[in-house]
Design an enzyme around this catalytic site. Structure first.
Site, PDB file in Angstrom:
ATOM      1  N   ASN A 214      43.206  61.920  67.643  1.00 42.17           N
ATOM      2  CA  ASN A 214      41.866  62.208  67.120  1.00 42.17           C
ATOM      3  C   ASN A 214      41.411  63.579  67.628  1.00 42.17           C
ATOM      4  O   ASN A 214      42.131  64.247  68.356  1.00 42.17           O
ATOM      5  CB  ASN A 214      40.880  61.092  67.502  1.00 42.17           C
ATOM      6  N   LYS A 341      27.331  47.754  71.052  1.00 38.59           N
ATOM      7  CA  LYS A 341      28.438  48.009  72.001  1.00 38.59           C
ATOM      8  C   LYS A 341      28.013  47.706  73.431  1.00 38.59           C
ATOM      9  O   LYS A 341      28.795  47.187  74.230  1.00 38.59           O
ATOM     10  CB  LYS A 341      28.914  49.467  71.887  1.00 38.59           C
TER      11      LYS A 341
HETATM   12  O1  PMT Z   1      36.082  65.369  73.858  1.00 38.17           O
HETATM   13  P1  PMT Z   1      35.023  66.129  73.087  1.00 38.17           P
HETATM   14  O2  PMT Z   1      35.605  66.992  72.001  1.00 38.17           O
HETATM   15  O3  PMT Z   1      34.092  66.875  73.994  1.00 38.17           O
HETATM   16  O4  PMT Z   1      34.129  65.051  72.296  1.00 38.17           O
HETATM   17  C1  PMT Z   1      33.347  64.164  73.015  1.00 38.17           C
HETATM   18  C2  PMT Z   1      33.392  62.755  72.421  1.00 38.17           C
HETATM   19  C3  PMT Z   1      32.785  62.767  71.020  1.00 38.17           C
HETATM   20  C4  PMT Z   1      34.833  62.231  72.330  1.00 38.17           C
HETATM   21  C5  PMT Z   1      32.586  61.841  73.401  1.00 38.17           C
HETATM   22  O5  PMT Z   1      31.278  62.334  73.510  1.00 38.17           O
HETATM   23  C6  PMT Z   1      32.555  60.403  72.909  1.00 38.17           C
HETATM   24  O6  PMT Z   1      31.735  59.997  72.099  1.00 38.17           O
HETATM   25  N1  PMT Z   1      33.504  59.566  73.425  1.00 38.17           N
HETATM   26  C7  PMT Z   1      33.698  58.201  72.996  1.00 38.17           C
HETATM   27  C8  PMT Z   1      34.431  58.190  71.673  1.00 38.17           C
HETATM   28  C9  PMT Z   1      34.767  56.760  71.235  1.00 38.17           C
HETATM   29  O7  PMT Z   1      35.890  56.385  71.299  1.00 38.17           O
HETATM   30  O8  PMT Z   1      33.736  56.075  70.873  1.00 38.17           O
HETATM   31  P2  PMT Z   1      33.841  54.495  70.367  1.00 38.17           P
HETATM   32  O9  PMT Z   1      32.479  54.248  69.816  1.00 38.17           O
HETATM   33  O10 PMT Z   1      35.014  54.348  69.468  1.00 38.17           O
HETATM   34  O11 PMT Z   1      34.109  53.692  71.693  1.00 38.17           O
HETATM   35  C10 PMT Z   1      33.070  53.170  72.492  1.00 38.17           C
HETATM   36  C11 PMT Z   1      33.455  53.179  73.942  1.00 38.17           C
HETATM   37  O12 PMT Z   1      34.578  52.318  74.165  1.00 38.17           O
HETATM   38  C12 PMT Z   1      33.833  54.527  74.507  1.00 38.17           C
HETATM   39  O13 PMT Z   1      33.326  54.623  75.816  1.00 38.17           O
HETATM   40  C13 PMT Z   1      35.359  54.493  74.532  1.00 38.17           C
HETATM   41  O14 PMT Z   1      35.884  55.298  75.593  1.00 38.17           O
HETATM   42  C14 PMT Z   1      35.613  53.009  74.807  1.00 38.17           C
HETATM   43  N2  PMT Z   1      36.891  52.516  74.262  1.00 38.17           N
HETATM   44  C15 PMT Z   1      37.108  52.484  72.917  1.00 38.17           C
HETATM   45  C16 PMT Z   1      38.291  51.935  72.429  1.00 38.17           C
HETATM   46  C17 PMT Z   1      39.248  51.445  73.348  1.00 38.17           C
HETATM   47  N3  PMT Z   1      40.379  50.945  72.933  1.00 38.17           N
HETATM   48  N4  PMT Z   1      38.996  51.500  74.669  1.00 38.17           N
HETATM   49  C18 PMT Z   1      37.846  52.023  75.139  1.00 38.17           C
HETATM   50  O15 PMT Z   1      37.625  52.086  76.365  1.00 38.17           O
END
Ligand code: PMT
Length: 403
Positions: A214, A341
């Site tokens: 990604n 979440k």
């Molecule tokens: O890296 P940059 O270019 O600076 O961009 C920053 C960012 C957009 C990546 C960052 O600010 C951000 O939003 N990170 C989380 C992205 C994400 O995966 O969001 P999500 O809504 O899909 O996941 C929610 C949370 O669960 C996140 O804390 C993620 O780390 C966690 N997760 C998700 C899936 C997984 N299998 N394991 C996890 O721990």
């Protein structure tokens, strides 16, 4: 030299004086210590060192006039003033000091100083009699009283053949002074708190040459690591594949896939705080082919399975940190999705950012976060990720203090 100005955006003003040649070396030293640098020359300064030198060394266009229409269209002077996290004038002449003391804005550099809220540091350089003149000393007192840092001047032989106070400090000494003030200014609200941060993307291999990934650059997570370290925390950073340098004083563990990230994160417990800023892949190929998959058929179906949910696992681990903070990358219904979440993953705080819009989320230097916890919420930014990181960590420090 270490990354002691990591994440800082230094606006370097160069005034007219023979010491301007040392400013070229200063730009290199500032960049080596982790800062981004933009240079503004006064009219007279360009008689000593040309803009091309500063442009090449800083990697950014050099500004010298308020009336440069093309430069203003690219980045207006107010935008430039907002960009700066530090303003440094080196060498600073008696004339510029007088302008700053009395709030004049009759050229680009003095206008930027009035328009910027960033901390201002001056490294004076002038003839020793000019330095010791009561008018200069009175102006110095005025700017000092407003909180301006005065770096030097050094005492010794001068270009005019005289000896006395008025020499520009050496570039290394200016950078060291700036860095030590930055460190002192950063409040140590996370002193000795153990903080584990995940950052960047994960890559899920399909075969030896292809993967699912990604657009995460790691900037948000790395900014959090640098800011937490500056606030006194012991920081471990688990990073997916990125090209970013490790912030000074941070312990870094590099991983590739979601499974590797899970092992590194759970293996890194116990901690006081976990911040999941990584964009972890939600799915990975059920099987990674050992050989490169041949394009023999018109269609290829990949079977994907869910990756481990690292954030949820940390939140229910027997070694659960006192505070578990997740991120949420959303394109719509930000609050509803973020709060869902918060509940589903049993975390204490969720920082939600919009993705798919310019200036926020993936890849950009800036971000806007809507932060939610059980009985509250707040918005951070829009501003640079380095600032957003400091503000989020201040919120985290405040939550840690709650009984
Ligand atoms: O890296 P940059 O270019 O600076 O961009 C920053 C960012 C957009 C990546 C960052 O600010 C951000 O939003 N990170 C989380 C992205 C994400 O995966 O969001 P999500 O809504 O899909 O996941 C929610 C949370 O669960 C996140 O804390 C993620 O780390 C966690 N997760 C998700 C899936 C997984 N299998 N394991 C996890 O721990």
């Amino acid at each position: 030299m270490g990354q002691s100005l990591q994440g800082e955006r230094v606006l370097l003003g160069v005034c007219a004086g023979i010491a301007a040649y040392k400013a070229a070396e200063l730009v290199r030293r500032l960049r080596e210590s982790g800062a981004q640098v933009r240079v503004v020359l006064t009219d007279g300064a360009s008689h000593f060192v040309g803009a091309a030198t500063f442009q090449a060394l800083s990697g950014n266009p050099v500004r010298s006039s308020l009336w440069d229409a093309a430069a203003e269209a690219a980045m207006g002077h107010i935008e430039l003033a907002r960009w700066a996290s530090r303003v440094l004038i080196a060498p600073c002449t008696a004339d510029m000091l007088a302008k700053l003391a009395h709030g004049l804005a009759d050229d680009l550099l003095s206008t930027l100083c009035l328009a910027s809220t960033a901390p201002l540091a001056l490294a004076p350089a002038m003839n020793n009699r000019m330095w010791l003149h009561p008018a200069t000393q009175a102006n110095l007192e005025i700017v000092r009283a407003r909180g301006t840092e005065i770096l030097g001047p050094a005492d010794g032989g001068q270009a005019c053949g005289e000896t006395g106070p008025g020499r520009l400090l050496e570039p290394d000494a200016i950078v060291a002074a700036l860095a030590s003030n930055t460190e002192k200014n950063a409040s140590k609200v996370l002193q000795d708190v153990r903080v584990l941060i995940s950052a960047g993307p994960t890559f899920e291999d399909i075969d030896p040459v292809r993967y699912l990934g990604n657009r995460s650059s790691g900037k948000m997570g790395f900014a959090l690591a640098a800011a937490a370290q500056a606030m006194g925390a012991q920081v471990t950073l688990v990073s997916g594949p990125t090209a970013l340098p490790t912030p000074n004083g941070v312990q870094r563990i590099d991983v590739r896939s979601a499974s590797e990230m899970r092992d590194a994160v759970l293996g890194g417990l116990p901690q006081d705080v976990y911040i999941g800023a990584a964009a972890v892949a939600d799915y990975m190929p059920q099987r990674t082919s050992e050989e490169k998959i041949k394009k023999s058929s018109a269609m290829l179906v990949l079977e994907l399975v869910r990756t481990p949910d690292i954030l949820a696992e940390v939140a229910r681990d027997t070694k659960r940190p006192r505070l578990v903070v997740g991120f949420a990358a959303e394109t719509q219904a930000l609050e509803d999705n973020a709060r869902a979440k918060l509940d589903a993953k049993h975390v204490d705080m969720i920082a939600a950012n919009r993705v798919g819009v310019a200036g926020s989320g993936f890849e950009s230097d800036t971000n806007t976060l809507s932060v939610f916890w059980r009985d509250g919420s707040t918005q951070l930014g829009p501003t640079y990720k380095t600032e957003v990181a400091r503000e989020l960590l201040s919120l985290i420090a405040a939550q840690l203090k709650q009984p």
